[in-house]
Design a protein around this motif. Structure first.
Motif, PDB file in Angstrom:
ATOM      1  N   ILE A  44      48.773 132.053  40.885  1.00 56.35           N
ATOM      2  CA  ILE A  44      49.465 132.061  39.680  1.00 56.35           C
ATOM      3  C   ILE A  44      50.996 131.519  40.043  1.00 56.35           C
ATOM      4  CG2 ILE A  44      50.512 133.366  37.889  1.00 56.35           C
ATOM      5  CD1 ILE A  44      47.863 134.995  37.975  1.00 56.35           C
ATOM      6  N   ASP A  45      51.436 132.170  41.108  1.00 53.65           N
ATOM      7  CA  ASP A  45      52.575 131.633  41.559  1.00 53.65           C
ATOM      8  C   ASP A  45      53.030 130.163  41.946  1.00 53.65           C
ATOM      9  OD1 ASP A  45      53.537 134.226  41.138  1.00 53.65           O
ATOM     10  OD2 ASP A  45      53.667 134.682  43.320  1.00 53.65           O
ATOM     11  N   TYR A  46      51.773 129.602  42.547  1.00 54.64           N
ATOM     12  CA  TYR A  46      51.929 128.278  42.958  1.00 54.64           C
ATOM     13  C   TYR A  46      51.889 127.470  41.830  1.00 54.64           C
ATOM     14  CZ  TYR A  46      49.610 123.793  44.292  1.00 54.64           C
ATOM     15  OH  TYR A  46      49.285 122.425  44.372  1.00 54.64           O
ATOM     16  N   ARG A  47      50.941 127.571  40.585  1.00 58.34           N
ATOM     17  CA  ARG A  47      50.930 127.000  39.344  1.00 58.34           C
ATOM     18  C   ARG A  47      52.187 126.994  38.725  1.00 58.34           C
ATOM     19  NH1 ARG A  47      46.246 125.693  36.247  1.00 58.34           N
ATOM     20  NH2 ARG A  47      47.555 126.621  34.563  1.00 58.34           N
ATOM     21  N   HIS A  48      52.970 128.232  38.514  1.00 61.28           N
ATOM     22  CA  HIS A  48      54.197 128.633  38.066  1.00 61.28           C
ATOM     23  C   HIS A  48      55.297 127.941  38.601  1.00 61.28           C
ATOM     24  CE1 HIS A  48      52.989 132.146  35.412  1.00 61.28           C
ATOM     25  NE2 HIS A  48      52.178 131.130  35.361  1.00 61.28           N
ATOM     26  N   ARG A  49      55.285 127.649  39.934  1.00 64.63           N
ATOM     27  CA  ARG A  49      56.266 126.775  40.572  1.00 64.63           C
ATOM     28  C   ARG A  49      56.226 125.204  40.213  1.00 64.63           C
ATOM     29  NH1 ARG A  49      54.293 129.091  45.298  1.00 64.63           N
ATOM     30  NH2 ARG A  49      55.244 131.172  45.392  1.00 64.63           N
ATOM     31  N   ARG A  50      55.068 124.965  39.988  1.00 61.08           N
ATOM     32  CA  ARG A  50      54.817 123.459  39.689  1.00 61.08           C
ATOM     33  C   ARG A  50      54.985 123.065  38.024  1.00 61.08           C
ATOM     34  NH1 ARG A  50      49.145 121.969  41.659  1.00 61.08           N
ATOM     35  NH2 ARG A  50      49.430 120.265  40.406  1.00 61.08           N
ATOM     36  N   GLY A  51      55.329 124.218  37.420  1.00 59.10           N
ATOM     37  CA  GLY A  51      55.584 124.402  35.786  1.00 59.10           C
ATOM     38  C   GLY A  51      54.193 124.075  35.278  1.00 59.10           C
ATOM     39  N   GLU A  52      53.137 124.396  35.591  1.00 55.15           N
ATOM     40  CA  GLU A  52      51.735 124.407  34.921  1.00 55.15           C
ATOM     41  C   GLU A  52      51.576 126.056  34.429  1.00 55.15           C
ATOM     42  OE1 GLU A  52      48.791 123.066  37.307  1.00 55.15           O
ATOM     43  OE2 GLU A  52      49.907 121.068  37.826  1.00 55.15           O
ATOM     44  N   GLY A  53      51.435 126.265  33.226  1.00 52.77           N
ATOM     45  CA  GLY A  53      51.345 127.514  32.413  1.00 52.77           C
ATOM     46  C   GLY A  53      52.322 128.538  32.681  1.00 52.77           C
TER      47      GLY A  53
END
Length: 169
Positions: free
Chosen positions: A100-109
């Motif tokens: 989740i952290d990885y996706r949020h760092r990329r601005g996804e979700g």
């Protein structure tokens, strides 16, 4: 108790996203119909770094709450295969939270700003122990105690202890 709110909320888009006719565009945001943050939205109860309640402890308090239940179950069972099975929620909290952290760092979700990442942690209590939050290590623990309903935690621990004693463990 959480408050109910509308699941779809329209917000005004940026002026650059407005239509050619000049009318302001409306962007719809889908969100959970239950407001679990409650009073944390109020600036009066939020710390200078924007943290409140269990979000001081970890960026993913729901995942780690389930992991704690699984860990408690793993400690209560007599066989190793059952214990390994019950440790699944802890693995999910660790791997799922990192994903989740990885996706949020990329601005996804969602988003995860560098400042939020600096003052919070994936692992429970890590940022608090390191003193990364505005109040420092001891101050953030004191703020957490003020923000949470300690009576609920004490009641939960007492009920779990009674249950463990009556089971003979």
């Amino acid at each position: 108790l959480p408050r109910a709110r509308e699941p779809a909320h329209g917000e005004r888009a940026e002026p650059a996203a407005a239509s050619e006719a000049g009318a302001a565009a409306r962007q719809w945001v889908i969100r959970c119909p239950m407001d679990f943050k409650g009073e944390s939205a109020s600036p009066a109860v939020t710390s200078p770094d924007g943290l409140h309640g269990l979000h001081r402890v970890s960026r993913h308090p729901m995942l780690w709450s389930l992991a704690a239940v699984g860990l408690g179950g793993a400690l209560a069972v007599p066989s190793a295969p059952q214990a390994v099975w019950l440790l699944g929620p802890a693995a999910m909290a660790l791997l799922g939270g990192a994903h989740i952290d990885y996706r949020h760092r990329r601005g996804e979700g969602g988003t995860l700003s560098a400042e939020t990442e600096r003052v919070t942690s994936l692992l429970p209590f890590a940022a608090m122990a390191a003193g990364a939050q505005a109040e420092g290590a001891l101050g953030s623990l004191q703020a957490l105690a003020r923000e949470l309903k300690v009576e609920n935690a004490v009641l939960g621990v007492l009920l779990a202890a009674r249950w463990a004693v009556t089971r003979g463990r």
